[in-house]
Design a protein around this motif. Sequence first.
Motif, mmCIF file in Angstrom:
data_model
loop_
_atom_site.group_PDB
_atom_site.id
_atom_site.type_symbol
_atom_site.label_atom_id
_atom_site.label_comp_id
_atom_site.label_asym_id
_atom_site.label_seq_id
_atom_site.Cartn_x
_atom_site.Cartn_y
_atom_site.Cartn_z
ATOM 1 N N ARG A 193 -3.233 -5.718 8.104
ATOM 2 C CA ARG A 193 -4.257 -5.546 8.904
ATOM 3 C C ARG A 193 -5.626 -6.239 8.897
ATOM 4 N NH1 ARG A 193 -0.537 -2.619 9.234
ATOM 5 N NH2 ARG A 193 -0.829 -0.174 10.084
ATOM 6 N N ASP A 194 -5.399 -6.908 7.652
ATOM 7 C CA ASP A 194 -6.544 -7.796 7.209
ATOM 8 C C ASP A 194 -6.266 -9.253 6.865
ATOM 9 O OD1 ASP A 194 -5.315 -7.131 5.090
ATOM 10 O OD2 ASP A 194 -7.116 -6.804 3.930
ATOM 11 N N ILE A 195 -5.149 -9.696 7.309
ATOM 12 C CA ILE A 195 -4.735 -11.143 6.603
ATOM 13 C C ILE A 195 -5.538 -12.111 7.240
ATOM 14 C CG2 ILE A 195 -2.574 -12.353 6.491
ATOM 15 C CD1 ILE A 195 -2.456 -9.408 5.322
ATOM 16 N N VAL A 248 -8.129 -0.409 -5.023
ATOM 17 C CA VAL A 248 -6.575 -0.526 -4.498
ATOM 18 C C VAL A 248 -6.549 -1.662 -3.625
ATOM 19 C CG1 VAL A 248 -4.860 0.560 -3.268
ATOM 20 C CG2 VAL A 248 -6.333 1.899 -4.503
ATOM 21 N N ARG A 249 -7.580 -1.878 -2.731
ATOM 22 C CA ARG A 249 -7.362 -3.235 -1.840
ATOM 23 C C ARG A 249 -7.602 -4.543 -2.958
ATOM 24 N NH1 ARG A 249 -6.514 -1.846 2.995
ATOM 25 N NH2 ARG A 249 -6.454 -3.971 3.766
ATOM 26 N N THR A 250 -8.408 -4.410 -3.715
ATOM 27 C CA THR A 250 -8.839 -5.751 -4.463
ATOM 28 C C THR A 250 -7.657 -6.234 -5.429
ATOM 29 O OG1 THR A 250 -11.030 -4.893 -4.698
ATOM 30 C CG2 THR A 250 -10.388 -6.719 -6.389
ATOM 31 N N TYR A 257 0.915 -1.208 -0.116
ATOM 32 C CA TYR A 257 0.003 -0.152 0.183
ATOM 33 C C TYR A 257 0.764 1.170 0.113
ATOM 34 C CZ TYR A 257 -3.845 -3.019 0.837
ATOM 35 O OH TYR A 257 -4.736 -4.190 0.660
ATOM 36 N N ARG A 258 1.924 1.199 0.728
ATOM 37 C CA ARG A 258 2.996 2.339 0.702
ATOM 38 C C ARG A 258 3.586 2.516 -0.635
ATOM 39 N NH1 ARG A 258 5.062 4.176 5.549
ATOM 40 N NH2 ARG A 258 4.181 3.104 7.312
ATOM 41 N N ALA A 259 3.732 1.547 -1.531
ATOM 42 C CA ALA A 259 4.229 1.804 -2.838
ATOM 43 C C ALA A 259 3.267 2.526 -3.738
ATOM 44 C CB ALA A 259 4.690 0.351 -3.412
ATOM 45 N N GLU A 291 -11.497 1.921 11.504
ATOM 46 C CA GLU A 291 -13.117 2.312 11.198
ATOM 47 C C GLU A 291 -13.381 2.268 9.554
ATOM 48 O OE1 GLU A 291 -13.710 6.101 13.181
ATOM 49 O OE2 GLU A 291 -13.509 4.973 15.199
ATOM 50 N N ARG A 292 -12.636 2.077 8.924
ATOM 51 C CA ARG A 292 -12.843 2.102 7.407
ATOM 52 C C ARG A 292 -13.715 0.743 7.254
ATOM 53 N NH1 ARG A 292 -7.081 -0.014 6.205
ATOM 54 N NH2 ARG A 292 -7.605 -2.359 6.381
ATOM 55 N N SER A 293 -14.639 1.117 5.792
ATOM 56 C CA SER A 293 -15.482 0.311 5.710
ATOM 57 C C SER A 293 -15.264 -1.063 5.143
ATOM 58 C CB SER A 293 -16.610 0.973 4.811
ATOM 59 O OG SER A 293 -16.153 1.382 3.630
HETATM 60 O O1 DC Z 1 2.114 -1.643 8.262
HETATM 61 P P1 DC Z 1 2.390 -0.183 7.765
HETATM 62 O O2 DC Z 1 2.330 0.674 8.506
HETATM 63 O O3 DC Z 1 3.255 -0.348 6.835
HETATM 64 O O4 DC Z 1 1.010 -0.086 6.726
HETATM 65 C C1 DC Z 1 0.863 1.051 6.091
HETATM 66 C C2 DC Z 1 -0.732 1.403 5.892
HETATM 67 O O5 DC Z 1 -1.320 0.451 4.949
HETATM 68 C C3 DC Z 1 -1.550 1.424 7.208
HETATM 69 O O6 DC Z 1 -1.925 2.616 7.516
HETATM 70 C C4 DC Z 1 -2.662 0.369 6.915
HETATM 71 C C5 DC Z 1 -2.519 0.057 5.568
HETATM 72 N N1 DC Z 1 -2.447 -1.341 5.512
HETATM 73 C C6 DC Z 1 -3.917 -2.155 5.225
HETATM 74 O O7 DC Z 1 -4.917 -1.435 5.167
HETATM 75 N N2 DC Z 1 -3.808 -3.368 5.034
HETATM 76 C C7 DC Z 1 -2.992 -4.312 4.818
HETATM 77 N N3 DC Z 1 -2.857 -5.580 4.915
HETATM 78 C C8 DC Z 1 -1.635 -3.504 5.247
HETATM 79 C C9 DC Z 1 -1.545 -2.288 5.793
#
Ligand code: DC
Length: 220
Positions: free
Chosen positions: A127-129, A105-107, A37-39, A183-185
Amino acid sequence: MKKTVAIDGPAGAGKSTVAKLAAKKLGYIYIDTGAMYRAAAWKMLESGAEPTDENIVGVAEKLDVSLRFAGDSVRVFADDTDVTEAIRTPEVTALVSKVAQIGPVRTKMVQLQRKMAKDGGVVMDGRDIASNVLPNADVKIYLTASIEERALRRWKEMKAKGYEEPMEALKDEIAARDKADSERSISPLVRVPEATLLDTTGMTIEEVVRTVMELCGEGQ
Ligand code: DC
Protein backbone atom coordinates in the motif's frame (compact mmCIF):
# COMPACT_ATOMS: atom_id res chain seq x y z
CA MET A 1 20.79 -3.15 -14.09
CA LYS A 2 18.33 -4.81 -11.74
CA LYS A 3 15.41 -2.56 -11.00
CA THR A 4 13.07 -2.11 -8.10
CA VAL A 5 9.41 -2.25 -9.04
CA ALA A 6 6.77 -0.90 -6.64
CA ILE A 7 3.14 -1.95 -7.06
CA ASP A 8 0.55 -0.38 -4.77
CA GLY A 9 -3.21 -0.52 -4.77
CA PRO A 10 -6.33 -1.49 -2.84
CA ALA A 11 -7.33 -4.99 -1.71
CA GLY A 12 -8.28 -7.38 -4.47
CA ALA A 13 -6.81 -5.34 -7.33
CA GLY A 14 -4.74 -8.35 -8.43
CA LYS A 15 -1.42 -7.00 -7.16
CA SER A 16 -0.01 -10.26 -5.88
CA THR A 17 -1.00 -12.33 -8.95
CA VAL A 18 0.45 -9.75 -11.31
CA ALA A 19 3.54 -8.97 -9.22
CA LYS A 20 4.37 -12.66 -8.90
CA LEU A 21 4.10 -13.29 -12.66
CA ALA A 22 6.02 -10.13 -13.57
CA ALA A 23 8.78 -11.02 -11.08
CA LYS A 24 9.09 -14.46 -12.65
CA LYS A 25 9.41 -13.02 -16.16
CA LEU A 26 11.96 -10.45 -14.99
CA GLY A 27 13.93 -13.01 -12.97
CA TYR A 28 13.34 -10.88 -9.86
CA ILE A 29 12.09 -11.84 -6.42
CA TYR A 30 8.54 -11.04 -5.42
CA ILE A 31 8.01 -9.45 -2.01
CA ASP A 32 4.46 -9.59 -0.70
CA THR A 33 4.45 -6.97 2.05
CA GLY A 34 0.78 -7.63 2.93
CA ALA A 35 1.82 -11.16 3.87
CA MET A 36 4.20 -9.72 6.45
CA TYR A 37 1.41 -7.75 8.18
CA ARG A 38 -0.78 -10.85 7.89
CA ALA A 39 1.90 -12.94 9.64
CA ALA A 40 1.82 -10.50 12.58
CA ALA A 41 -2.00 -10.71 12.69
CA TRP A 42 -1.81 -14.52 12.58
CA LYS A 43 0.67 -14.58 15.46
CA MET A 44 -1.59 -12.27 17.49
CA LEU A 45 -4.59 -14.57 16.97
CA GLU A 46 -2.51 -17.63 17.72
CA SER A 47 -1.44 -16.21 21.07
CA GLY A 48 -5.08 -16.19 22.18
CA ALA A 49 -4.64 -12.80 23.89
CA GLU A 50 -6.93 -9.81 23.28
CA PRO A 51 -5.68 -7.99 20.13
CA THR A 52 -5.21 -4.61 21.80
CA ASP A 53 -2.66 -2.20 20.29
CA GLU A 54 -0.31 -2.93 23.15
CA ASN A 55 -0.54 -6.70 22.72
CA ILE A 56 -0.12 -6.41 18.94
CA VAL A 57 3.07 -4.38 19.41
CA GLY A 58 4.35 -6.93 21.92
CA VAL A 59 3.71 -9.82 19.54
CA ALA A 60 5.13 -8.03 16.49
CA GLU A 61 8.28 -6.94 18.28
CA LYS A 62 9.17 -10.51 19.20
CA LEU A 63 8.13 -11.98 15.87
CA ASP A 64 10.63 -13.05 13.24
CA VAL A 65 8.82 -12.67 9.89
CA SER A 66 10.61 -14.06 6.89
CA LEU A 67 9.91 -14.78 3.26
CA ARG A 68 11.76 -17.88 2.09
CA PHE A 69 12.34 -18.31 -1.62
CA ALA A 70 12.62 -21.69 -3.31
CA GLY A 71 12.53 -21.58 -7.10
CA ASP A 72 9.30 -19.85 -8.08
CA SER A 73 7.62 -20.30 -4.73
CA VAL A 74 7.69 -17.97 -1.74
CA ARG A 75 6.80 -19.31 1.69
CA VAL A 76 5.89 -17.00 4.55
CA PHE A 77 7.26 -17.83 8.00
CA ALA A 78 6.25 -16.52 11.40
CA ASP A 79 9.19 -17.58 13.54
CA ASP A 80 9.64 -21.20 12.47
CA THR A 81 6.04 -21.82 11.42
CA ASP A 82 5.12 -21.87 7.74
CA VAL A 83 2.01 -19.65 7.68
CA THR A 84 1.71 -19.25 3.90
CA GLU A 85 -1.83 -20.65 3.85
CA ALA A 86 -2.84 -19.79 7.44
CA ILE A 87 -2.51 -16.03 6.82
CA ARG A 88 -5.29 -16.08 4.20
CA THR A 89 -8.17 -17.03 6.51
CA PRO A 90 -11.10 -14.61 7.03
CA GLU A 91 -10.05 -14.25 10.71
CA VAL A 92 -6.59 -12.98 9.77
CA THR A 93 -8.07 -10.75 7.06
CA ALA A 94 -10.46 -9.24 9.60
CA LEU A 95 -7.62 -8.29 11.96
CA VAL A 96 -4.86 -7.28 9.56
CA SER A 97 -5.93 -3.68 8.83
CA LYS A 98 -5.82 -2.96 12.56
CA VAL A 99 -2.34 -4.50 12.85
CA ALA A 100 -1.12 -2.51 9.84
CA GLN A 101 -2.21 0.78 11.42
CA ILE A 102 0.16 0.52 14.35
CA GLY A 103 3.33 2.63 14.08
CA PRO A 104 5.89 0.31 15.71
CA VAL A 105 4.60 -2.63 13.63
CA ARG A 106 5.02 -0.64 10.41
CA THR A 107 8.49 0.58 11.41
CA LYS A 108 9.67 -2.97 11.88
CA MET A 109 8.14 -4.28 8.64
CA VAL A 110 9.36 -1.34 6.54
CA GLN A 111 12.90 -1.86 7.82
CA LEU A 112 12.78 -5.52 6.75
CA GLN A 113 11.26 -4.62 3.38
CA ARG A 114 13.98 -2.06 2.59
CA LYS A 115 16.64 -4.58 3.52
CA MET A 116 15.17 -7.15 1.15
CA ALA A 117 15.09 -4.60 -1.70
CA LYS A 118 18.51 -3.04 -1.20
CA ASP A 119 20.22 -4.83 -4.10
CA GLY A 120 17.35 -4.33 -6.57
CA GLY A 121 15.84 -7.13 -8.62
CA VAL A 122 12.59 -7.04 -6.68
CA VAL A 123 8.93 -6.55 -7.40
CA MET A 124 7.32 -5.42 -4.16
CA ASP A 125 3.60 -4.97 -3.65
CA GLY A 126 1.63 -3.31 -0.88
CA ARG A 127 0.00 0.00 0.00
CA ASP A 128 2.91 2.32 0.80
CA ILE A 129 5.71 0.97 -1.35
CA ALA A 130 6.13 3.89 -3.77
CA SER A 131 5.19 6.51 -1.17
CA ASN A 132 7.23 5.28 1.77
CA VAL A 133 9.13 1.98 1.58
CA LEU A 134 10.91 2.54 -1.75
CA PRO A 135 10.41 6.18 -2.75
CA ASN A 136 13.27 5.80 -5.26
CA ALA A 137 11.80 2.73 -6.98
CA ASP A 138 12.59 2.62 -10.70
CA VAL A 139 9.04 1.68 -11.66
CA LYS A 140 5.93 2.74 -9.74
CA ILE A 141 2.53 1.32 -10.57
CA TYR A 142 -0.84 1.92 -8.91
CA LEU A 143 -3.04 -1.06 -9.69
CA THR A 144 -6.76 -0.85 -9.13
CA ALA A 145 -10.12 -2.18 -10.36
CA SER A 146 -13.77 -1.48 -9.64
CA ILE A 147 -15.01 -2.67 -6.25
CA GLU A 148 -17.42 -5.12 -7.95
CA GLU A 149 -14.58 -6.73 -9.87
CA ARG A 150 -12.32 -6.85 -6.82
CA ALA A 151 -15.05 -8.52 -4.77
CA LEU A 152 -15.64 -11.07 -7.52
CA ARG A 153 -11.93 -11.89 -7.73
CA ARG A 154 -11.71 -12.27 -3.94
CA TRP A 155 -14.83 -14.49 -3.99
CA LYS A 156 -13.26 -16.81 -6.58
CA GLU A 157 -9.97 -16.89 -4.68
CA MET A 158 -11.71 -17.74 -1.38
CA LYS A 159 -13.94 -20.35 -3.01
CA ALA A 160 -10.88 -22.09 -4.44
CA LYS A 161 -9.59 -22.28 -0.85
CA GLY A 162 -12.86 -23.72 0.43
CA TYR A 163 -14.42 -20.55 1.91
CA GLU A 164 -17.76 -19.47 0.55
CA GLU A 165 -18.61 -15.93 1.57
CA PRO A 166 -21.62 -13.98 0.24
CA MET A 167 -20.59 -11.46 -2.41
CA GLU A 168 -22.21 -8.54 -0.57
CA ALA A 169 -20.27 -9.37 2.60
CA LEU A 170 -17.04 -9.49 0.60
CA LYS A 171 -17.81 -6.15 -1.01
CA ASP A 172 -18.46 -4.61 2.41
CA GLU A 173 -15.27 -6.13 3.79
CA ILE A 174 -13.20 -4.78 0.88
CA ALA A 175 -14.80 -1.33 1.19
CA ALA A 176 -14.05 -1.30 4.92
CA ARG A 177 -10.42 -2.28 4.28
CA ASP A 178 -10.09 0.36 1.53
CA LYS A 179 -11.32 2.93 4.02
CA ALA A 180 -9.07 1.75 6.85
CA ASP A 181 -6.02 1.50 4.57
CA SER A 182 -6.49 4.90 2.93
CA GLU A 183 -7.59 6.89 5.97
CA ARG A 184 -5.07 5.70 8.55
CA SER A 185 -2.66 8.33 9.77
CA ILE A 186 0.60 6.44 9.17
CA SER A 187 1.59 5.66 5.56
CA PRO A 188 -1.92 5.40 4.15
CA LEU A 189 -2.65 3.91 0.75
CA VAL A 190 -2.05 6.71 -1.75
CA ARG A 191 -1.26 6.98 -5.40
CA VAL A 192 1.90 9.03 -5.72
CA PRO A 193 1.69 11.41 -8.69
CA GLU A 194 4.53 9.70 -10.56
CA ALA A 195 2.94 6.22 -10.37
CA THR A 196 1.29 4.88 -13.49
CA LEU A 197 -2.40 4.24 -12.88
CA LEU A 198 -3.42 0.83 -14.17
CA ASP A 199 -7.15 0.11 -13.90
CA THR A 200 -7.45 -3.62 -14.50
CA THR A 201 -11.26 -3.76 -14.63
CA GLY A 202 -12.09 -5.96 -17.61
CA MET A 203 -8.45 -6.80 -18.34
CA THR A 204 -7.10 -10.35 -18.31
CA ILE A 205 -4.14 -11.23 -16.09
CA GLU A 206 -2.01 -11.67 -19.22
CA GLU A 207 -2.90 -8.18 -20.44
CA VAL A 208 -2.04 -6.65 -17.08
CA VAL A 209 1.28 -8.51 -16.86
CA ARG A 210 2.14 -7.42 -20.42
CA THR A 211 1.47 -3.79 -19.48
CA VAL A 212 3.58 -4.11 -16.32
CA MET A 213 6.44 -5.62 -18.36
CA GLU A 214 6.22 -2.70 -20.80
CA LEU A 215 6.37 -0.25 -17.91
CA CYS A 216 9.49 -2.08 -16.73
CA GLY A 217 11.02 -1.50 -20.18
CA GLU A 218 10.62 -5.14 -21.12
CA GLY A 219 8.03 -5.06 -23.88
CA GLN A 220 7.56 -8.56 -25.30
O1 DC B 1 -2.48 -7.06 0.35
P1 DC B 1 -3.10 -7.75 1.55
O2 DC B 1 -4.59 -7.83 1.50
O3 DC B 1 -2.47 -9.07 1.82
O4 DC B 1 -2.71 -6.79 2.77
C1 DC B 1 -3.12 -7.07 4.07
C2 DC B 1 -3.31 -5.78 4.85
O5 DC B 1 -2.05 -5.21 5.17
C3 DC B 1 -4.13 -4.69 4.17
O6 DC B 1 -5.37 -4.52 4.80
C4 DC B 1 -3.32 -3.45 4.27
C5 DC B 1 -2.05 -3.83 4.95
N1 DC B 1 -0.86 -3.46 4.21
C6 DC B 1 -0.28 -2.26 4.51
O7 DC B 1 -0.80 -1.51 5.32
N2 DC B 1 0.89 -1.91 3.92
C7 DC B 1 1.46 -2.70 3.02
N3 DC B 1 2.62 -2.34 2.45
C8 DC B 1 0.86 -3.94 2.68
C9 DC B 1 -0.32 -4.29 3.29
